[in-house]
Scaffold this active site. Sequence first.
Site, PDB file in Angstrom:
ATOM      1  N   ARG A  97      70.533   0.463 -93.120  1.00 49.09           N
ATOM      2  CA  ARG A  97      71.629   1.338 -93.548  1.00 49.09           C
ATOM      3  C   ARG A  97      72.968   0.606 -93.553  1.00 49.09           C
ATOM      4  NH1 ARG A  97      70.303   5.471 -88.864  1.00 49.09           N
ATOM      5  NH2 ARG A  97      68.280   4.632 -89.485  1.00 49.09           N
ATOM      6  N   LYS A 115      61.434  -5.299 -82.224  1.00 45.89           N
ATOM      7  CA  LYS A 115      60.282  -4.437 -82.425  1.00 45.89           C
ATOM      8  C   LYS A 115      59.104  -4.920 -81.585  1.00 45.89           C
ATOM      9  CE  LYS A 115      61.309  -3.473 -87.346  1.00 45.89           C
ATOM     10  NZ  LYS A 115      61.398  -2.008 -87.307  1.00 45.89           N
TER      11      LYS A 115
END
Length: 463
Positions: free
Chosen positions: A316, A242
């Site tokens: 996920r 990120k």
Amino acid sequence: MALSLVDPSDPAAAGATPVLCVSAADWRSRADALGDGVAAFAQAQGFEGKAGQTAFAPGAGGKPAAVLWGVGDGVRPSDPFLPAKLAQLPEGVYRLDGFGGDATLAALAFALGGYRFDRYRARPAPRAVRLVMPDGVDGDAVRRVAEAVAMGRDLINTPASDLGPAELETAVRNWAQARGVALAVTVGDDLLAANFPMVHAVGRGSSRAPRLLDLTWGEESAPKVTLVGKGVCFDTGGLNIKNDAGMLLMKKDMGGAATALAIAQMVVEARLKVRLRVLVPAVENAISGTSFRPGDVLRSRKGLTVEIGNTDAEGRLILADALALADEEQPDLLVDFATLTGAARVALGPDLPPFYTDDEALAADVARTGAAVNDPVWRMPLWKPYDAMLDSKIADMNNVTTGGFAGSVTAALFLRRFVEKAKAWAHFDIYGWTPAEKPGRPFGGEPQAARLVFALLQERYAR
């Protein structure tokens, strides 16, 4: 500031200062009833009956005889949590008079608004602002919810330096032992032996070992309710790292776990007639020579293979293994919570989490309950044609799409592939954070949808 709720039977309640709930239309007549000149005195304070405004009616000894508190144009405040603003009153004990809104939400708002995260700061002695519990309100129930929300907020607000996977396990263990909740933990390479390969893969790049926390409580014969919470204690994005802004708030990436645990506390302390299970895959998505890579193919607990299109879509993956475990025992209700996608915030902003379910009755109950308890959510579609966007040329699926569209929807569709046997399933893509302080919602961590789901469970499974 210490905010507390006073039971009507408490001696302190006898001398409580009345807070007259007035509208923009009737405040003058209510003020006049308090004595000559009170309306003029309030007007001199700039009072107009606007929502959240306060003015004081003078009393003996310099103490206010009453407080005029504006609720706006109608008898009900536009924001059910507006009573949290009463925290701004001077030190003392107060009681609502003529409040036209939901009295339980008013008391809860007052309690929630008193939350402060003080772990790392020295604070002066708090002022005692106390509110008498309105008539007909179950004070114990309000306190239970407020305390559980505070626990969830504390977990989210704690930085990763003090809340990694091991520290989260310790916090959960202490919590469970205090309440008679069973806890089983699978750590490190034992995750592979226990068939949680994606939890292991996401967490193996960190020096802080990944783990799966498995809590159970209640009678085996009761309806099975299972909660799954994403527990990424910090997310660098992995090798798809990120940027600075994207990493700044990543201590909150375990907000799904905090939400599930807050609900669990409400359920256990309310003694709901359920067999509760809570699953928290706890990891740190870090960067090292052992980090999982873009292009890797991981085998899941369910046996489905997943090509990694982006290591920053790690939540996920760990949820998939936990959902597969939960699904194996065919729960009556399976609900997961995750700070999963930025796409959800683009679509609905930070205050309105989307939820997904194929169960129409459950969807209606969630929407209705969220509105009733002022814990709003919005249903988004599990749009089947978008399933193809998760196709992979070398595995059963990819963990991301290539087009960048419908990111929250496709993340939910990814998770749905790991739920087959549960009688009902819902997924909440929460933000877990209040970026701008609002009544009853201080700046910082927020276990969104926790109060909603508890109220729904209470409605269905109260003893």
